[in-house]
Enzyme design. Structure first.
Site, PDB file in Angstrom:
ATOM      1  N   ASP A  15      10.013  -2.090  -2.534  1.00 20.10           N
ATOM      2  CA  ASP A  15      10.808  -2.904  -1.633  1.00 20.10           C
ATOM      3  C   ASP A  15      12.136  -2.230  -1.311  1.00 20.10           C
ATOM      4  OD1 ASP A  15      11.593  -3.326  -4.309  1.00 20.10           O
ATOM      5  OD2 ASP A  15      10.669  -5.312  -4.339  1.00 20.10           O
ATOM      6  N   TYR A 186      -0.053   2.894 -10.559  1.00 18.39           N
ATOM      7  CA  TYR A 186       0.246   1.868 -11.560  1.00 18.39           C
ATOM      8  C   TYR A 186      -0.563   2.245 -12.815  1.00 18.39           C
ATOM      9  CZ  TYR A 186       1.873  -0.503  -7.321  1.00 18.39           C
ATOM     10  OH  TYR A 186       2.510  -0.814  -6.143  1.00 18.39           O
ATOM     11  N   GLN A 248      13.849  10.289  -2.441  1.00 17.58           N
ATOM     12  CA  GLN A 248      12.873  10.048  -1.382  1.00 17.58           C
ATOM     13  C   GLN A 248      12.537  11.341  -0.643  1.00 17.58           C
ATOM     14  OE1 GLN A 248      14.387   6.742   1.013  1.00 17.58           O
ATOM     15  NE2 GLN A 248      13.006   5.369  -0.083  1.00 17.58           N
ATOM     16  N   ARG A 264       0.701   4.870  -4.314  1.00 18.91           N
ATOM     17  CA  ARG A 264       0.578   3.451  -4.632  1.00 18.91           C
ATOM     18  C   ARG A 264       1.552   2.653  -3.766  1.00 18.91           C
ATOM     19  NH1 ARG A 264       4.264   3.425 -10.181  1.00 18.91           N
ATOM     20  NH2 ARG A 264       6.060   2.417  -9.205  1.00 18.91           N
ATOM     21  N   GLY A 265       1.213   1.386  -3.506  1.00 17.37           N
ATOM     22  CA  GLY A 265       2.122   0.507  -2.792  1.00 17.37           C
ATOM     23  C   GLY A 265       2.255   0.888  -1.329  1.00 17.37           C
ATOM     24  N   GLU A 266       3.322   0.409  -0.715  1.00 16.78           N
ATOM     25  CA  GLU A 266       3.476   0.524   0.735  1.00 16.78           C
ATOM     26  C   GLU A 266       4.208   1.793   1.164  1.00 16.78           C
ATOM     27  OE1 GLU A 266       5.896  -1.974   4.181  1.00 16.78           O
ATOM     28  OE2 GLU A 266       4.685  -3.058   2.714  1.00 16.78           O
ATOM     29  N   ASP A 267       5.374   2.040   0.598  1.00 17.91           N
ATOM     30  CA  ASP A 267       6.204   3.149   1.072  1.00 17.91           C
ATOM     31  C   ASP A 267       5.493   4.486   0.907  1.00 17.91           C
ATOM     32  OD1 ASP A 267       8.758   4.308   2.008  1.00 17.91           O
ATOM     33  OD2 ASP A 267       8.894   5.081  -0.037  1.00 17.91           O
ATOM     34  N   SER A 268       4.884   4.707  -0.253  1.00 15.59           N
ATOM     35  CA  SER A 268       4.260   6.013  -0.488  1.00 15.59           C
ATOM     36  C   SER A 268       2.981   6.191   0.326  1.00 15.59           C
ATOM     37  CB  SER A 268       3.983   6.226  -1.975  1.00 15.59           C
ATOM     38  OG  SER A 268       3.041   5.294  -2.461  1.00 15.59           O
TER      39      SER A 268
END
Length: 360
Positions: A15, A186, A248, A264-268
């Site tokens: 986030d 994760y 980043q 994993r997740g959104e940004d990556s």
């Protein structure tokens, strides 16, 4: 314009990662941004040099206490709710000046069909201090009928100029022809299976493991293997490098340097798409397995072949089967084609700016 972006850090930095990239990208295009966040500690390693045009402020601090003017744009990231007293101060400003802020609810990234239907829809505020104002839903996405993906104007040039060997040398890594694989995850159910596949494969592999949960999960898996089989890796084709926390910018470099990326997740995921290399995505696990439907929608958009779909399903716990063999030669063109499709669309920041100007 002056933007207020609100972020609550849940547990995995995605986030704050998205909010920081958006803030910095807006600032690079001449906007002024105040990033209100309840835990900014991750920015110490994620963006240690800060960014001109972006001011980071504590979530609990109100406009009145800070002596700050209201912004032209309010952005609630990922369903976080702006404090009522903050909205009340904004409404007082509206009454005094007649100027309403553009209020945006920046949603989670998904390839599911509802995203195109819901993107841009207004949601009148009927109660509370913000009554009379209107929020708008803004959905990132993978198609032209969504809000697009974050992409800085100079990203392609930066990737073209990237010096892989020099960057790896800074980390003490000197590849000798082995396949480089990054691991940002994760605790995937199939991590043991992946380590076995890499260790027993014909091709030597160096696994570059990111700091945090990925490193802890990898160390625990290997320690468990060695307790059961002390000679597990005696003929191993697998070597492992544990990385420090990366900025980043350096995370982009990691994805560009590797032949295969686990993200994993959104940004990556977004950064893996821009890298254009073969990748495997682990979604944030949800108790009701809602992430499995989200994964299916993404794989459909990606036009993933059957082995790549199966690898994703096993990696995300949607199948109890074994991992299929990694096939970078077949998966590479899929990633490259996805990148080409996305580059033909307007990026998220551009679309957000146009949306705000239209709704002011």
């Amino acid at each position: 314009m002056l933007w207020d972006i609100f972020c609550k850090v849940i547990d995995n930095f995605g986030d704050i990662g998205v909010c920081w990239r958006l803030s910095a990208d807006l600032a690079s295009r001449g906007e002024q941004v105040r990033l209100w966040v309840d835990d900014a500690s991750a920015l110490c390693w994620m963006a240690p040099t800060g960014c001109p045009g972006v001011t980071v402020l504590p979530w609990a601090q109100s406009l009145e206490a800070a002596g700050l003017p209201p912004a032209d744009v309010l952005v609630e990231a990922f369903g976080c709710e702006i404090a009522p007293e903050f909205i009340a101060a904004c409404v007082d400003w509206v009454r005094a000046t007649g100027r309403k802020p553009v209020w945006i609810n920046l949603e989670y990234l998904s390839a599911e069909s509802f995203v195109e239907r819901a993107h841009g829809l207004p949601s009148p505020v009927l109660s509370g201090p913000g009554a009379g104002l209107t929020k708008h839903f803004f959905y990132p996405g993978f198609t032209a009928r969504t809000g697009g993906l974050l992409r800085e104007a100079g990203l392609a040039r930066r990737q073209l100029e990237f010096d892989r060997a020099t960057w790896l040398a800074r980390l003490g890594i000197d590849p000798q022809g082995e396949r480089l694989v990054s691991l940002f995850c994760y605790e995937p159910p199939a991590l043991d299976n992946l380590l076995d596949q890499l260790a027993g494969g014909a091709q030597p592999t160096r696994l570059l493991v990111t700091a945090g949960r990925a490193a802890a999960a990898t160390r625990a898996a290997i320690e468990h293997k060695k307790r059961l089989q002390p000679l597990w890796d005696v003929h191993s084709k697998l070597s492992i490098s544990y990385l420090p926390a990366l900025t980043q910018i350096d995370f982009d470099h990691l994805l560009w340097a590797c032949d295969l990326n686990f993200v994993r997740g959104e940004d990556s995921l977004v950064r893996a798409l821009w890298a254009g290399k073969p990748f495997i995505w682990q979604l944030y696990p949800q108790d009701d397995a809602a992430h499995h439907g989200k994964l299916q929608a993404f794989l459909d958009w990606l036009q993933a072949p059957a082995p790549l779909r199966q690898f994703h399903r096993v990696w995300n716990g949607a199948s109890a089967a074994g991992l299929p063999p990694i096939d970078g030669a077949a998966w590479g063109p899929v990633a490259a084609a996805a990148r080409t499709r996305l580059l033909a669309q307007d990026d998220l920041t551009h679309q957000l700016l146009q949306f705000v100007l239209k709704n002011r």
